[in-house]
Enzyme design. Structure first.
Site, mmCIF file in Angstrom:
data_model
loop_
_atom_site.group_PDB
_atom_site.id
_atom_site.type_symbol
_atom_site.label_atom_id
_atom_site.label_comp_id
_atom_site.label_asym_id
_atom_site.label_seq_id
_atom_site.Cartn_x
_atom_site.Cartn_y
_atom_site.Cartn_z
ATOM 1 N N LYS A 217 0.866 -1.196 0.000
ATOM 2 C CA LYS A 217 0.000 0.000 0.000
ATOM 3 C C LYS A 217 0.895 1.236 0.000
ATOM 4 O O LYS A 217 2.045 1.155 0.427
ATOM 5 C CB LYS A 217 -0.885 -0.001 1.256
ATOM 6 C CG LYS A 217 -2.114 0.876 1.163
ATOM 7 C CD LYS A 217 -3.255 0.216 0.407
ATOM 8 C CE LYS A 217 -4.392 1.207 0.181
ATOM 9 N NZ LYS A 217 -5.593 0.535 -0.343
ATOM 10 N N ASP B 98 -7.035 4.518 -4.480
ATOM 11 C CA ASP B 98 -7.704 4.402 -3.166
ATOM 12 C C ASP B 98 -8.282 5.795 -2.920
ATOM 13 O O ASP B 98 -8.500 6.550 -3.893
ATOM 14 C CB ASP B 98 -6.691 3.976 -2.082
ATOM 15 C CG ASP B 98 -7.353 3.602 -0.747
ATOM 16 O OD1 ASP B 98 -7.845 2.470 -0.622
ATOM 17 O OD2 ASP B 98 -7.408 4.449 0.172
HETATM 18 P P1 NDP Z 1 -12.893 8.167 -2.731
HETATM 19 O O1 NDP Z 1 -11.809 9.145 -2.522
HETATM 20 O O2 NDP Z 1 -13.441 7.952 -4.091
HETATM 21 O O3 NDP Z 1 -14.130 8.478 -1.770
HETATM 22 C C1 NDP Z 1 -13.974 8.550 -0.395
HETATM 23 C C2 NDP Z 1 -15.289 8.991 0.223
HETATM 24 O O4 NDP Z 1 -15.199 8.895 1.650
HETATM 25 C C3 NDP Z 1 -15.634 10.429 -0.076
HETATM 26 O O5 NDP Z 1 -17.023 10.575 -0.087
HETATM 27 C C4 NDP Z 1 -15.023 11.176 1.102
HETATM 28 O O6 NDP Z 1 -15.663 12.405 1.375
HETATM 29 C C5 NDP Z 1 -15.272 10.193 2.229
HETATM 30 N N1 NDP Z 1 -14.203 10.324 3.235
HETATM 31 C C6 NDP Z 1 -12.883 10.103 3.056
HETATM 32 N N2 NDP Z 1 -12.199 10.329 4.177
HETATM 33 C C7 NDP Z 1 -13.103 10.707 5.072
HETATM 34 C C8 NDP Z 1 -13.023 11.092 6.423
HETATM 35 N N3 NDP Z 1 -11.834 11.129 7.081
HETATM 36 N N4 NDP Z 1 -14.169 11.384 7.057
HETATM 37 C C9 NDP Z 1 -15.362 11.348 6.409
HETATM 38 N N5 NDP Z 1 -15.493 11.001 5.111
HETATM 39 C C10 NDP Z 1 -14.396 10.690 4.472
HETATM 40 O O7 NDP Z 1 -12.306 6.787 -2.133
HETATM 41 P P2 NDP Z 1 -12.794 5.306 -2.400
HETATM 42 O O8 NDP Z 1 -14.260 5.285 -2.594
HETATM 43 O O9 NDP Z 1 -11.904 4.715 -3.426
HETATM 44 O O10 NDP Z 1 -12.413 4.595 -1.013
HETATM 45 C C11 NDP Z 1 -13.327 4.522 0.080
HETATM 46 C C12 NDP Z 1 -12.913 3.395 1.012
HETATM 47 O O11 NDP Z 1 -12.895 2.151 0.291
HETATM 48 C C13 NDP Z 1 -11.515 3.519 1.632
HETATM 49 O O12 NDP Z 1 -11.517 2.952 2.923
HETATM 50 C C14 NDP Z 1 -10.666 2.645 0.718
HETATM 51 O O13 NDP Z 1 -9.491 2.174 1.370
HETATM 52 C C15 NDP Z 1 -11.636 1.518 0.457
HETATM 53 N N6 NDP Z 1 -11.341 0.717 -0.725
HETATM 54 C C16 NDP Z 1 -11.262 1.281 -1.967
HETATM 55 C C17 NDP Z 1 -11.012 0.503 -3.062
HETATM 56 C C18 NDP Z 1 -11.057 1.050 -4.439
HETATM 57 O O14 NDP Z 1 -11.045 0.250 -5.386
HETATM 58 N N7 NDP Z 1 -11.137 2.345 -4.643
HETATM 59 C C19 NDP Z 1 -10.715 -0.930 -2.927
HETATM 60 C C20 NDP Z 1 -10.908 -1.452 -1.594
HETATM 61 C C21 NDP Z 1 -11.193 -0.634 -0.548
HETATM 62 P P3 NDP Z 1 -15.101 13.770 0.707
HETATM 63 O O15 NDP Z 1 -15.531 13.720 -0.715
HETATM 64 O O16 NDP Z 1 -15.748 14.839 1.488
HETATM 65 O O17 NDP Z 1 -13.611 13.729 0.872
#
Ligand code: NDP
Length: 445
Positions: free
Chosen positions: A126, A166
């Site tokens: 990672k 991510d």
């Molecule tokens: P994105 O950046 O596309 O979206 C993240 C979302 O979560 C946004 O809506 C963001 O809000 C919100 N968010 C992020 N950090 C915080 C925080 N500290 N507090 C509140 N809201 C938060 O990321 P992903 O959708 O790709 O990833 C989301 C989760 O899924 C993570 O845990 C990631 O590790 C996991 N994941 C992702 C994979 C992938 O293929 N992308 C694979 C496996 C797991 P805002 O827009 O306001 O920042």
């Protein structure tokens, strides 16, 4: 926790001070592994756990870049190459101001077991940076990505380490990173990054895969109780890549998805989230959820607060780590929760997991439920290796088979170890055994 494992865990914590999320992830895995060590004492002899908790390589580097006003900015870059027993290191890059070594190590550690569960030949790693992409122009994002890759390129490669996206890293960022890798190395090495654009080596279904996979896994859990998504009231946290695609898939299974969030607040849309509008606001305009509520009648927007205040029968946490605590879990359970599928990595605190398990809620931990993203990345690598590209239908079918397979492996492992329905135990043991076997076979390295 088994006393032998607790002693090893305590040493790991002492050797890695100040890395709270890494400690949490290690503790949660160790709590499941006592019975495996009863059956296989040779794992203790070979110090498999001590080796698993020590990354094979950790890289921390300076990322200098200039912002649009010409000011010099300095961020910190990370890549933790955790374990390569099963294949090249594989895992995403996260760009978020909260990123530090403890976050990258928790994510890398989880990734080892997740990747093993997929059955694909990929190790665990990672990376990321404390860079905050929010509010940055395209040009700034590009300059940052180019500077980040100017160091990272020497550590990665299709047979070495294959990063992906991510939080904060989507198709745009992968494009800039790939462009700089190609420029520096003078090689069109498609297999070095996944999550690429469809016209230049990406895979159909990769953008959808994590969210889709989470819903498919959750559907399989529901089936074990004679239920389905049909008619469930679903609440999703986040509104990024994973959340949006989880919403779309749950709706395709006839669920009613009524709420989602971003880091500023949450919306409640009792008529069902309009995924087209959500994509427009979040993916095209890169706007805020509040904008969604302003454009659709009957939608309420709550600034701040927790989306877990909204009643649900199925909860899909898809934002970030430790976003769902014990109190929120207890409230959800009191109000009729049936199942939780973790789209994010470690979104439920240990207290929340205990509440879900003690109250008989179906609980799919992230390392199993969200493995569809990395599995489809491995499918992208397969397509790159054979210079082929598959149809959406074929790739989605592969994803579905992989998710059903992961569900069944977790369930049968939980049965085998006398804890039917315990997907945490099933995922931890199922992933661990596969990696441990490979490490034993490959000798002391
Ligand atoms: P994105 O950046 O596309 O979206 C993240 C979302 O979560 C946004 O809506 C963001 O809000 C919100 N968010 C992020 N950090 C915080 C925080 N500290 N507090 C509140 N809201 C938060 O990321 P992903 O959708 O790709 O990833 C989301 C989760 O899924 C993570 O845990 C990631 O590790 C996991 N994941 C992702 C994979 C992938 O293929 N992308 C694979 C496996 C797991 P805002 O827009 O306001 O920042």
């Amino acid at each position: 926790m088994d006393a032998r494992l607790e002693a090893i865990r305590n040493t790991v914590l002492a050797r890695n001070p100040g890395e709270a999320e890494f400690h949490q992830a290690v503790t949660e895995v160790f709590e499941s592994l006592g019975p495996v060590h009863d059956r296989h004492p040779e794992l203790l002899e070979a110090a498999i756990l001590e080796r698993l908790c020590e990354p094979e390589r950790q890289i921390i580097f300076r990322v200098p870049w200039t912002d649009d006003s010409g000011r010099v900015q300095i961020n910190r870059g990370f890549r933790v190459e955790f374990n390569s027993a099963l294949g090249p290191y594989k895992g995403g890059l996260r760009f978020h101001p909260s990123v530090y070594l403890g976050i990258v190590k928790f994510l890398g550690f989880e990734q080892i077991f997740k990747n093993a569960l997929t059955g694909m030949p990929i190790g665990g790693g990672k990376g990321g940076s404390d860079f905050d992409p929010r509010g940055r122009s395209n040009a700034e994002i590009m300059r940052f990505c180019q500077s980040f890759m100017t160091e990272l390129y020497r550590h990665i490669g299709e047979y070495t380490d294959v990063p992906a996206g991510d939080i904060g890293v989507g198709g745009r960022e992968i494009g800039y990173l790939f462009g700089q890798y190609k420029r520096i190395t003078n090689r069109y090495e498609s297999g070095v990054l996944t999550g690429k654009g469809i016209s230049w080596g990406g895979s159909l279904v990769r953008p959808e895969a994590t969210g889709y996979g989470t819903v498919i896994f959750t559907q399989e859990m529901l089936k074990t109780r004679g239920k389905s998504f049909d008619g469930q009231r679903v609440v999703v946290s986040g509104s990024g890549n994973v959340a949006i695609n989880a919403i779309a898939k749950a709706q395709s299974f006839d669920a009613s998805v009524v709420a989602c969030s971003d880091s500023s607040g949450y919306i409640v849309d009792e008529a069902g989230i309009d995924v087209g509008l959500l994509r427009e606001v979040k993916e095209v305009e890169r706007g805020r959820l509040k904008d969604y509520s302003l454009r659709r009648p009957g939608v309420s927007y709550v600034e701040g607060g927790s989306v877990w205040d909204v009643d649900a029968t199925v909860a899909l946490p898809c934002a970030t780590q430790n976003e769902l605590d014990g109190d929120a879990a207890a409230r959800l359970v009191r109000n009729g929760l049936v199942a939780v599928g973790e789209g994010a990595n470690m979104p439920s605190t240990r207290e929340a997991v205990a509440v879900f398990q003690d109250s008989g809620v179906l609980f799919g931990p992230g390392k199993a439920a969200n493995a569809g993203g990395v599995a489809t990345s491995a499918l992208e690598m397969q397509q790159n290796a054979s210079r082929d590209s598959w149809t959406f239908e074929h790739t989605e079918q592969r994803l579905t088979e992989i998710m059903v397979g992961i569900h069944d492996r977790c369930a049968s492992t939980a049965d085998e170890y006398g804890e039917p329905g315990n997907y945490v135990l099933g995922a931890n043991i199922g992933g661990f055994v596969k990696v441990a076997d490979a490490m034993l076979a490959q000798g002391l390295i």
